[in-house]
Write an enzyme that holds these catalytic residues in place. Sequence first.
Site, PDB file in Angstrom:
ATOM      1  CG  PHE A 182      75.008  56.719   6.140  1.00  0.00           C
ATOM      2  CD1 PHE A 182      75.841  55.629   6.289  1.00  0.00           C
ATOM      3  CD2 PHE A 182      74.218  57.107   7.215  1.00  0.00           C
ATOM      4  CE1 PHE A 182      75.891  54.927   7.491  1.00  0.00           C
ATOM      5  CE2 PHE A 182      74.256  56.418   8.421  1.00  0.00           C
ATOM      6  CZ  PHE A 182      75.094  55.319   8.553  1.00  0.00           C
ATOM      7  CB  SER A 184      70.727  58.936   8.454  1.00  0.00           C
ATOM      8  OG  SER A 184      72.102  59.265   8.271  1.00  0.00           O
ATOM      9  CE  LYS A 185      75.284  61.484   5.322  1.00  0.00           C
ATOM     10  NZ  LYS A 185      75.782  62.356   6.400  1.00  0.00           N
ATOM     11  N   PRO A 186      69.347  62.964   3.388  1.00  0.00           N
ATOM     12  CG  PRO A 186      69.242  65.306   3.392  1.00  0.00           C
ATOM     13  CD  PRO A 186      70.168  64.157   3.704  1.00  0.00           C
TER      14      PRO A 186
END
Length: 364
Positions: A182, A184-186
């Site tokens: 997704f 917004s994940k790292p």
Amino acid sequence: MDFIDLKTQYAALKDRIAERMQHVLDHGQYIMGPEVAELEAALADRTGARHCITVSSGTEALLISLMALNLQPGDEVITSPFTFAATAEVIVLLGGKPVWVDVEADTGLIDATQIEAAITPRTRAIMPVSLYGQTPDMDAINAIAARHGNLPVIEDAAQSFGATYRDRQSCNLSTFGCTSFFPSKPLGCYGDGGAIFTSDDALAQACREIRLHGQSKRYTHTRVGVGGRMDTLQCAIVLAKLERFDWEVQERLVRGQLYNAACDAAGIARIHQRAERTSVFGQYTVRVAQREQVQERLKAAGIPTAVHYPVPMHRQPAYAGLCDRPTPVADRLAGEVMSLPMSADLTLAQQDAVMQALRDAVAA
């Protein structure tokens, strides 16, 4: 200030992302193109897992893993209530029952010391959730699973790809590791995406077939499956981002440690990281009283915040009544946690501004 600064990251990777995407547009294999296998090989190599199977989302990764284990109606899966809905919904969608185990007060992670008491003859798997960038105590959890007939363990690693546990990579710590890409994940793409990791050849084959509508070969449906493929374009984007990922992990660690020191000096409670683990700080999370008022003060100062998660799963209308095990720590944390701006490109000046505003908001 952005809560997660994806714009600066894109500016740094713009040319490589464009090159990767243009290559896909040129060859035209938008589904299961060569970038899919390339990404799977790169991710498997990074984690040390024998197999990586890319899928359409982190949720689909969990669902396909449970389907590969042949979860049946009435089967129980032990997990944490302090998580996003995806963890629980995949269990319920297959007719299973989530069994809640409370979390640790200082980490928000499932309390491994309470898992054994939750095991029953119907227990089919344990699904510990990595949170805020850090893994649970996976050795302790795997040992419990081994004592009870080698129960499968599925690490819900949607927030922890790139983190380590005792020098081993998240996603290669148990039967399955499932992560999310997704945005917004790292390590994120520009839409939905995810991956399953396993070193079990038979389970890997099952996952590959399930993500392609259960096909063992074209139009031969050996299993019941889903349309769970990750788009070639999204794989291309992750491949471009992977080139900078080691740097990003290190920068996140530095910023997390700076936040830790500032919070400790100010006497602000925070989520702690265990000594034998690293965190990718998927979120940087503190614990505050009167959270709504603190958030409003920070908003007025131009500081965005978020809450992961304000209502634990056993309090959600769709899941209430599925399991009556008490989880008082999860209930308490749900009312206190608040995440601050965090990304590899967060500047020191921005961090100083966040901490000054937080100190002022808590003291007001």
